[in-house]
Motif scaffolding. Structure first.
Motif, PDB file in Angstrom:
ATOM      1  N   SER A 123      -4.661  33.933   2.940  1.00 38.70           N
ATOM      2  CA  SER A 123      -5.203  33.252   1.759  1.00 38.70           C
ATOM      3  C   SER A 123      -4.197  33.344   0.614  1.00 38.70           C
ATOM      4  O   SER A 123      -4.519  33.739  -0.495  1.00 38.70           O
TER       5      SER A 123
ATOM      6  N   SER B 283      -5.463  24.735   1.150  1.00 45.64           N
ATOM      7  CA  SER B 283      -6.115  23.483   0.759  1.00 45.64           C
ATOM      8  C   SER B 283      -5.453  22.246   1.336  1.00 45.64           C
ATOM      9  O   SER B 283      -5.973  21.140   1.181  1.00 45.64           O
ATOM     10  N   THR B 284      -4.286  22.399   1.963  1.00 42.35           N
ATOM     11  CA  THR B 284      -3.676  21.300   2.704  1.00 42.35           C
ATOM     12  C   THR B 284      -3.478  21.755   4.138  1.00 42.35           C
ATOM     13  O   THR B 284      -3.392  22.955   4.404  1.00 42.35           O
TER      14      THR B 284
ATOM     15  N   HIS C 263      -9.916  25.535   6.089  1.00 41.60           N
ATOM     16  CA  HIS C 263      -9.972  25.324   4.642  1.00 41.60           C
ATOM     17  C   HIS C 263     -11.411  25.419   4.161  1.00 41.60           C
ATOM     18  O   HIS C 263     -12.219  24.529   4.417  1.00 41.60           O
TER      19      HIS C 263
ATOM     20  N   ILE D  62     -14.186  24.865   1.478  1.00 44.29           N
ATOM     21  CA  ILE D  62     -14.360  24.024   0.292  1.00 44.29           C
ATOM     22  C   ILE D  62     -15.183  24.816  -0.710  1.00 44.29           C
ATOM     23  O   ILE D  62     -16.386  24.617  -0.892  1.00 44.29           O
TER      24      ILE D  62
ATOM     25  N   GLY E 140     -14.457  27.592  -4.355  1.00 42.46           N
ATOM     26  CA  GLY E 140     -13.467  28.185  -5.243  1.00 42.46           C
ATOM     27  C   GLY E 140     -14.025  28.333  -6.641  1.00 42.46           C
ATOM     28  O   GLY E 140     -15.185  28.024  -6.913  1.00 42.46           O
TER      29      GLY E 140
ATOM     30  N   ASP F 137      -6.220  15.874   4.675  1.00 41.92           N
ATOM     31  CA  ASP F 137      -5.352  15.840   3.500  1.00 41.92           C
ATOM     32  C   ASP F 137      -5.585  14.601   2.649  1.00 41.92           C
ATOM     33  O   ASP F 137      -5.526  14.654   1.418  1.00 41.92           O
TER      34      ASP F 137
ATOM     35  N   LEU G 121      -9.112  15.198   0.850  1.00 40.92           N
ATOM     36  CA  LEU G 121      -9.089  16.275  -0.130  1.00 40.92           C
ATOM     37  C   LEU G 121      -8.165  15.959  -1.306  1.00 40.92           C
ATOM     38  O   LEU G 121      -8.399  16.442  -2.421  1.00 40.92           O
TER      39      LEU G 121
ATOM     40  N   SER H  12     -10.541  16.758  -4.321  1.00 44.09           N
ATOM     41  CA  SER H  12     -10.277  18.142  -4.693  1.00 44.09           C
ATOM     42  C   SER H  12      -8.978  18.293  -5.478  1.00 44.09           C
ATOM     43  O   SER H  12      -8.961  18.840  -6.576  1.00 44.09           O
ATOM     44  N   HIS H  13      -7.898  17.792  -4.932  1.00 46.32           N
ATOM     45  CA  HIS H  13      -6.594  18.025  -5.546  1.00 46.32           C
ATOM     46  C   HIS H  13      -6.385  17.192  -6.805  1.00 46.32           C
ATOM     47  O   HIS H  13      -5.926  17.701  -7.837  1.00 46.32           O
TER      48      HIS H  13
ATOM     49  N   TRP I  57      -1.831  25.920  -7.144  1.00 45.08           N
ATOM     50  CA  TRP I  57      -1.979  24.478  -7.274  1.00 45.08           C
ATOM     51  C   TRP I  57      -0.649  23.744  -7.225  1.00 45.08           C
ATOM     52  O   TRP I  57      -0.567  22.621  -6.711  1.00 45.08           O
TER      53      TRP I  57
ATOM     54  N   ILE J  80      -0.057  23.307  -3.596  1.00 44.27           N
ATOM     55  CA  ILE J  80      -0.959  22.313  -3.014  1.00 44.27           C
ATOM     56  C   ILE J  80      -0.469  20.901  -3.321  1.00 44.27           C
ATOM     57  O   ILE J  80      -0.378  20.046  -2.429  1.00 44.27           O
TER      58      ILE J  80
END
Length: 300
Positions: A83, A111-112, A135, A137, A139, A194, A197, A201-202, A246, A249
């Motif tokens: 992680s 996350s990817t 991954h 989901i 956080g 990917d 997300l 998310s990203h 981030w 990511i």
């Protein structure tokens, strides 16, 4: 953090994971350990990290039982959760490879997925079947061991992107571990993961961060921030997340991010034109589409 109290759920055969190793004992890794410990599905927990004080704090909080090296964790653990920021994954796996125990299974919480799988293949070679990509989901903007929460994964979704080389037993172990944390587990193709997300998310994190940077560097930033209210608070909350995580990511998922940014830019251009032209009908249509979609979204 919720107290990770012992549980009586492990049964006569013992816990699902006799020895767990967590590389990166922060919000994600620490919550994984705490949830499994509370469910009675883990025996001993090993912690790996770069910061000795953070590892000491993780021991104090009961998240891990001892701090070890990456090499030692690979030799001793039944399951290893990585992680860490995705940019460092390849190096950690390469260090672990010569020391992997006969039955050690590796997974991640990145996350990817497409670039993570490529990095894992480069690091592990013919042993890639040991690595089951995943991954969660879930956080929060908090970081470090004190952010760990045994409830973090309850009623959340975890995505696995299994590899052709994975054994059914390895996939099942990872799936059952996340289910023991209270999560629902689904499988996806890494590239599809990917793309989706990047959108949901990203990109929200990038937009929040870009906006926060614009406000914080304005000449009258103190006045703006003093007058900011709940809308500002809600929109910028996720900008407080780990910059290192981030950054990795966004760069790892660059192609999907660039495609999403182009689509968002097109909508921004439409909104800008409507405002510049005083086109109340066009502006109202855009705002109404957004409002209706948000009101009918299935989650809160």
């Amino acid at each position: 953090m919720n107290d990770a109290l012992p549980s009586t759920n492990q049964g006569a055969a013992g816990p699902l994971i006799p020895v767990l190793a967590v590389v990166g004992v922060g919000l994600i890794g620490g919550s994984f350990a705490a949830a499994l410990r509370r469910a009675g599905q883990v025996g001993r927990v090993l912690g790996v990290g770069r910061n000795a004080s953070s590892l000491a704090r993780a021991i104090e909080l009961g998240l891990i039982d001892e701090a070890v090296s990456a090499e030692d964790s690979a030799a001793r653990a039944d399951l290893v959760l990585l992680s860490t920021p995705v940019g460092g994954l390849k190096n950690v796996l390469a260090r672990m490879l010569p020391h992997l125990g006969a039955g050690t299974v590796l997974t991640d919480a990145g996350s990817t997925k497409a670039e993570v799988v490529e990095a894992a293949r480069d690091a592990l070679g013919e042993h890639i079947g040991r690595f089951v990509p995943g991954h969660p989901i879930a956080g929060a903007e908090r970081t470090g061991p004190d952010a760990a929460d045994a409830d973090l994964y309850g009623q959340r979704t975890v995505i696995l992107t299994p590899l052709a080389e994975n054994t059914a037993a390895s996939i099942d172990l990872v799936r059952r571990a996340w289910q023991a944390c209270g999560a629902s587990v689904i499988d996806m193709d890494a590239d599809a993961h990917d793309r989706v997300l990047a959108s949901v998310s990203h990109l929200p994190h990038l937009l929040s961060s870009v906006y926060m940077e614009q406000v914080a560097t304005a000449a009258d930033a103190p006045t703006r921030l003093a007058l900011a209210g709940s809308g500002f608070r809600d929109f910028t909350r996720i900008a407080a997340g780990s910059p290192e995580m981030w950054r990795d990511i966004f760069l790892s998922n660059r192609d999907a991010m660039l495609a999403e940014l182009a689509d968002v830019r097109a909508v921004l251009d439409r909104a800008e034109r409507a405002i510049a032209d005083g086109d109340d009908a066009a502006l109202l249509a855009l705002l109404d589409t957004a409002a209706q979609a948000r009101r009918h979204w299935r989650k809160e």
